[in-house]
Design a protein around this motif. Sequence first.
Motif, PDB file in Angstrom:
ATOM      1  N   ASP A  95       0.816  -1.224   0.000  1.00 32.44           N
ATOM      2  CA  ASP A  95       0.000   0.000   0.000  1.00 32.44           C
ATOM      3  C   ASP A  95       0.848   1.272   0.000  1.00 32.44           C
ATOM      4  N   LYS A  96       2.136   1.178  -0.375  1.00 28.68           N
ATOM      5  CA  LYS A  96       3.006   2.346  -0.199  1.00 28.68           C
ATOM      6  C   LYS A  96       2.548   3.578  -1.004  1.00 28.68           C
ATOM      7  N   GLN A  97       1.905   3.360  -2.136  1.00 25.45           N
ATOM      8  CA  GLN A  97       1.470   4.512  -2.946  1.00 25.45           C
ATOM      9  C   GLN A  97       0.285   5.244  -2.308  1.00 25.45           C
ATOM     10  N   GLN A  98      -0.375   4.605  -1.350  1.00 24.17           N
ATOM     11  CA  GLN A  98      -1.514   5.265  -0.682  1.00 24.17           C
ATOM     12  C   GLN A  98      -1.065   6.080   0.539  1.00 24.17           C
ATOM     13  N   LEU A  99       0.213   5.976   0.893  1.00 31.67           N
ATOM     14  CA  LEU A  99       0.669   6.633   2.127  1.00 31.67           C
ATOM     15  C   LEU A  99       1.066   8.084   1.875  1.00 31.67           C
ATOM     16  N   HIS A 100       0.896   8.915   2.883  1.00 33.62           N
ATOM     17  CA  HIS A 100       1.431  10.272   2.812  1.00 33.62           C
ATOM     18  C   HIS A 100       2.355  10.509   4.015  1.00 33.62           C
ATOM     19  N   ILE A 101       3.183  11.535   3.883  1.00 38.05           N
ATOM     20  CA  ILE A 101       4.218  11.805   4.882  1.00 38.05           C
ATOM     21  C   ILE A 101       3.647  12.712   5.971  1.00 38.05           C
ATOM     22  N   VAL A 102       3.969  12.378   7.221  1.00 36.26           N
ATOM     23  CA  VAL A 102       3.481  13.169   8.353  1.00 36.26           C
ATOM     24  C   VAL A 102       4.658  14.012   8.862  1.00 36.26           C
ATOM     25  N   GLY A 103       4.822  15.211   8.334  1.00 37.11           N
ATOM     26  CA  GLY A 103       5.920  16.078   8.778  1.00 37.11           C
ATOM     27  C   GLY A 103       7.212  15.732   8.070  1.00 37.11           C
ATOM     28  N   LEU A 113      10.709   9.308  10.459  1.00 35.04           N
ATOM     29  CA  LEU A 113       9.704   9.846   9.536  1.00 35.04           C
ATOM     30  C   LEU A 113       8.478   8.948   9.633  1.00 35.04           C
ATOM     31  N   LEU A 114       7.309   9.582   9.799  1.00 34.08           N
ATOM     32  CA  LEU A 114       6.059   8.824   9.914  1.00 34.08           C
ATOM     33  C   LEU A 114       5.282   8.924   8.610  1.00 34.08           C
ATOM     34  N   LEU A 115       4.660   7.817   8.237  1.00 34.63           N
ATOM     35  CA  LEU A 115       3.807   7.786   7.042  1.00 34.63           C
ATOM     36  C   LEU A 115       2.510   7.071   7.389  1.00 34.63           C
ATOM     37  N   THR A 116       1.426   7.493   6.740  1.00 39.99           N
ATOM     38  CA  THR A 116       0.125   6.881   7.013  1.00 39.99           C
ATOM     39  C   THR A 116      -0.808   7.104   5.826  1.00 39.99           C
ATOM     40  N   ASN A 117      -1.933   6.376   5.820  1.00 38.95           N
ATOM     41  CA  ASN A 117      -3.006   6.687   4.871  1.00 38.95           C
ATOM     42  C   ASN A 117      -4.210   7.271   5.622  1.00 38.95           C
ATOM     43  N   ASP A 118      -4.019   7.551   6.907  1.00 38.60           N
ATOM     44  CA  ASP A 118      -5.104   8.050   7.758  1.00 38.60           C
ATOM     45  C   ASP A 118      -4.964   9.567   7.928  1.00 38.60           C
ATOM     46  N   GLY A 119      -5.736  10.283   7.137  1.00 37.34           N
ATOM     47  CA  GLY A 119      -5.641  11.744   7.123  1.00 37.34           C
ATOM     48  C   GLY A 119      -5.995  12.405   8.437  1.00 37.34           C
ATOM     49  N   ARG A 120      -6.941  11.787   9.175  1.00 38.65           N
ATOM     50  CA  ARG A 120      -7.325  12.409  10.451  1.00 38.65           C
ATOM     51  C   ARG A 120      -6.195  12.313  11.466  1.00 38.65           C
ATOM     52  N   TRP A 121      -5.507  11.153  11.448  1.00 38.27           N
ATOM     53  CA  TRP A 121      -4.405  10.924  12.396  1.00 38.27           C
ATOM     54  C   TRP A 121      -3.260  11.899  12.109  1.00 38.27           C
ATOM     55  N   SER A 122      -2.885  12.023  10.842  1.00 34.48           N
ATOM     56  CA  SER A 122      -1.749  12.894  10.523  1.00 34.48           C
ATOM     57  C   SER A 122      -2.082  14.356  10.799  1.00 34.48           C
ATOM     58  N   ILE A 229      -0.020   0.997  20.633  1.00 36.74           N
ATOM     59  CA  ILE A 229       0.256   2.020  21.657  1.00 36.74           C
ATOM     60  C   ILE A 229       0.806   3.286  20.991  1.00 36.74           C
ATOM     61  N   GLU A 230       1.711   3.097  20.032  1.00 44.25           N
ATOM     62  CA  GLU A 230       2.276   4.261  19.333  1.00 44.25           C
ATOM     63  C   GLU A 230       1.186   5.013  18.560  1.00 44.25           C
ATOM     64  N   ILE A 231       0.300   4.257  17.909  1.00 44.08           N
ATOM     65  CA  ILE A 231      -0.772   4.900  17.126  1.00 44.08           C
ATOM     66  C   ILE A 231      -1.671   5.713  18.061  1.00 44.08           C
ATOM     67  N   ALA A 232      -2.027   5.109  19.188  1.00 43.31           N
ATOM     68  CA  ALA A 232      -2.952   5.773  20.122  1.00 43.31           C
ATOM     69  C   ALA A 232      -2.314   6.990  20.795  1.00 43.31           C
TER      70      ALA A 232
END
Length: 233
Positions: A95-103, A113-122, A229-232
């Motif tokens: 799913d790497k193409q669906q991820l965006h960079i968080v900062g 470096l953090l990456l996610t596909n969860d826009g609310r979390w980032s 735990i890290e996500i939360a």
Amino acid sequence: MESKRARLDRFISAKTNINRKHVRLLLAQGLVEVDGQVARDIDQIIDEFSHICCEGKVLQANTASYVMLHKPVGVVSATIDDKHKTVIDLLSRADKQQLHIVGRLDLNTSGLLLLTNDGRWSKRLMSPEHKVAKLYRVTLKNPIDASYIKAFFDGMYFEFEDITTAPVKLEIVDSHTALVTLMEGRYHQIKRMFGRFRNPVIGLHRISVGTIVLDPQLALGQSRDLTAIEIAS
Ligand code: URA
């Protein structure tokens, strides 16, 4: 990156072309499930990671991904680039193409470096109101002294953006090394702040974002999923 929240009946209607009146009937008959539970409420709000079944057919089944990467120097914090390897190129997940960079980190900065596909979390992690601390180890060309601590805490005026930086904590580790905690993330902020002392940054490494600390087991270029735990956090 915005997350896609929607009302359940509207989502089903758009996905299936079934009119909303009939969708209400399906809900009343208990033929719709959200995350494995029968859903009867038309007003229920769902998001891009809600698992949705209607009359036994899966309409949506996305999983949220949260990744930490040990970014090396020389790799660009972007999803595509003509000249340099990107952080996405370092990942091997499907799913790497669906991820965006968080900062983002600069090309010559290493570390967490953090990456996610969860826009609310980032968005939560990066929004100035949430004041998430970013900790960096900085190596300087010239010696530093105690006067830096006050100058960083008092803030510096950046003419280009017409802003004064929020208080920054600076701890001196040794004559040429400092730990710097940013609560915001202005363009090239650390380099520009040391630039006021005409002291070039020769090494910059991000150690943590909030309570998420770069895993010492990760070699340069390696990544892993965040723990629950890290996500939360
Ligand atoms: N400040 C910088 O100057 N560069 C970074 O990559 C992060 C913070």
